[in-house]
Design a protein around this motif. Structure first.
Motif, PDB file in Angstrom:
ATOM      1  N   GLY A   5       0.793  -1.184  -0.036  1.00 53.04           N
ATOM      2  CA  GLY A   5       0.053  -0.166  -0.017  1.00 53.04           C
ATOM      3  C   GLY A   5       0.834   1.337   0.018  1.00 53.04           C
ATOM      4  O   GLY A   5       1.991   1.241  -0.290  1.00 53.04           O
ATOM      5  N   SER A   6       0.130   2.531   0.353  1.00 51.38           N
ATOM      6  CA  SER A   6       0.976   3.568   0.153  1.00 51.38           C
ATOM      7  C   SER A   6       1.330   3.795   1.725  1.00 51.38           C
ATOM      8  O   SER A   6       1.106   3.296   2.678  1.00 51.38           O
ATOM      9  N   PHE A   7       2.507   4.786   1.638  1.00 49.25           N
ATOM     10  CA  PHE A   7       3.351   5.021   2.948  1.00 49.25           C
ATOM     11  C   PHE A   7       2.560   6.030   4.012  1.00 49.25           C
ATOM     12  O   PHE A   7       2.159   6.943   3.577  1.00 49.25           O
ATOM     13  N   ASP A   8       3.149   5.785   5.349  1.00 48.12           N
ATOM     14  CA  ASP A   8       2.817   6.992   6.037  1.00 48.12           C
ATOM     15  C   ASP A   8       4.111   7.924   6.121  1.00 48.12           C
ATOM     16  O   ASP A   8       5.083   7.490   5.403  1.00 48.12           O
ATOM     17  N   ASP A   9       4.097   8.936   6.856  1.00 50.75           N
ATOM     18  CA  ASP A   9       5.160   9.798   6.954  1.00 50.75           C
ATOM     19  C   ASP A   9       6.806   9.248   7.197  1.00 50.75           C
ATOM     20  O   ASP A   9       7.584   9.525   6.426  1.00 50.75           O
ATOM     21  N   GLU A  10       6.553   8.481   8.249  1.00 46.80           N
ATOM     22  CA  GLU A  10       7.822   7.876   8.479  1.00 46.80           C
ATOM     23  C   GLU A  10       8.300   6.924   7.479  1.00 46.80           C
ATOM     24  O   GLU A  10       9.580   6.930   7.307  1.00 46.80           O
ATOM     25  N   GLU A  11       7.314   6.122   6.754  1.00 46.88           N
ATOM     26  CA  GLU A  11       7.874   5.132   5.820  1.00 46.88           C
ATOM     27  C   GLU A  11       8.352   6.136   4.692  1.00 46.88           C
ATOM     28  O   GLU A  11       9.453   5.586   3.929  1.00 46.88           O
TER      29      GLU A  11
END
Ligand code: C2E
Ligand code: SIN
Ligand code: SIN
Ligand code: FE
Ligand code: FE
Length: 356
Positions: free
Chosen positions: A228-234
């Motif tokens: 899936g898509s990333f969060d900020d940390e990722e």
């Protein structure tokens, strides 16, 4: 006289408009064991004959109709003899001026008329010895040069193979075939040539662009392979692939590695300054980085990734054009559009399921 084989087989040409001189010299040489002696009375024939046979020694009269011996030497030294003019001039005993001029023009020795048999034979023998040593040295130099060329080619090939392996390591986990690298580097190369970069620079771009995502080797699976898509940390972790790539490569003076480093550093920068890692913009982004951004994104969009399906070509082309002047250098998108048929051919020839 017992002649060594190389000297016995030396190719000798006698040039004298006085037939009797030719016959006399031919007889002296043949009788003492020379096997390849030719005579000619028309100096105009010498050029073509030497072009064909490459004589080891030319015995050359000076005063001749049509073309004197000086002219013949000029013609021979112009483009037939390189730096070694195998000429002995035939002069009258008291003609000191002619002898000097002939030596100045590169003649190796002279024989005075009337000929004295043993002097003729000694001088010719000496001259041929020098000639054969010279030829031997030439031959050895050529062999050495060829070896150096071969070794250089081998090194160059090993070097490029090594770069490819390194590049493939960077993309192996999210993109196992390595075809993305092959396609994006070929497209980058094509664009580089089309905008008029010199061949050598385009070749460097071909090799260096493969390394653009080297740093993905340091991105953990949970990020790189996340469906899936990333969060900020990722995202922060993912973006660090630029810094990791630069660190792996280090700083080197070679044009290839220096270009690879700017490609890594710049491939996610954007024309309008909204890219990463440094937010540089426009022509602050190296031309290599700008080119690789175009070829990388085009190929990423039209390829499958762990997080996305492949886009149809039309949709990818539309996005590149929308992003001209935002993400991409608008001039390069113009070039990209012009090259589209060739770029699609590169895609087709290097498809992920093509035979390798
Ligand atoms: P990548 O997959 O090689 O993609 C290279 C660049 O192509 C991306 O750089 C982006 O500019 C463009 N691109 C690829 N796919 C798309 C897309 O679906 N839409 C749009 N608009 N652009 C696309 P970016 O964004 O800086 O990403 C760098 C790398 O980060 C990507 O390399 C990929 O490995 C990873 N990544 C990006 N987004 C995601 C995501 O949502 N999930 C996962 N798992 N990885 C992602
Ligand atoms: C690769 O074959 O994975 C790299 C592409 C190239 O070096 O041309
Ligand atoms: C990039 O998009 O990463 C580089 C900027 C450009 O395309 O000119
Ligand atoms: Fe990247
Ligand atoms: Fe890429």
């Amino acid at each position: 006289m017992d002649l060594p084989e190389a000297i016995r087989n030396a190719k000798i040409l006698i040039v004298d408009d006085t037939q009797v001189n030719v016959i006399l010299l031919e007889a002296i040489l043949s009788n003492s064991g020379y096997l390849d002696v030719t005579g000619v009375t028309d100096p105009r024939k010498v050029e073509a004959m030497h072009r064909e046979r490459r004589y080891d020694l030319i015995l050359l009269d000076i005063q001749m109709p049509h073309l004197d011996g000086f002219r013949v030497m000029e013609i021979l030294s112009r483009d037939l003899c390189g730096d070694y003019l195998p000429v002995v001039v035939l002069t009258a005993l008291n003609d000191r001026e002619t002898r000097l001029r002939a030596l100045e023009m590169g003649a190796k020795d002279f024989l005075t008329k009337p000929f004295e048999q043993s002097e003729v034979l000694h001088r010719i023998h000496n001259m041929l010895e020098v000639r054969m040593l010279y030829a031997e040295r030439q031959r050895r130099n050529e062999i050495l040069e060829e070896r150096v060329r071969e070794r250089t080619r081998d090194l160059e090939e090993n070097w490029q193979e090594t770069i490819r392996c390194l590049a493939r390591a960077g993309e192996f986990r999210d993109n196992e075939t390595g075809r993305h690298l092959l396609r994006m580097s070929k497209i980058a190369h094509r664009i580089a040539l089309a905008i008029g970069l010199p061949d050598e620079q385009a070749d460097i771009i071909l090799a260096a662009s493969c390394l653009h995502d080297l740093g993905k080797i340091g991105i953990p699976d949970r990020v790189l392979l996340k469906p899936g898509s990333f969060d900020d940390e990722e995202w922060a972790i993912m973006r660090s692939h630029v810094a990791i790539g630069c660190r792996i490569l280090g700083e080197h003076p070679s044009p290839l590695l220096r270009t690879a480093r700017t490609v890594i550093l710049h491939h996610h920068e954007k024309w309008d300054g909204s890219g990463y890692p440094n937010g540089v913009k426009g022509e602050e982004i190296s031309i290599e980085g700008r080119i690789c951004a175009v070829s990388d994104v085009f190929d990423a969009l039209t390829s499958e990734r762990p997080y996305k399906k492949a886009w149809p070509v039309e949709k990818a082309v539309a996005l590149l054009n929308e992003e001209a002047g935002r993400h991409f250098d608008p001039a390069l998108i113009e070039t990209f559009n012009l090259l589209l048929p060739e770029i699609l051919a590169i895609r087709a020839a290097n498809a992920d399921d093509a035979e390798s």
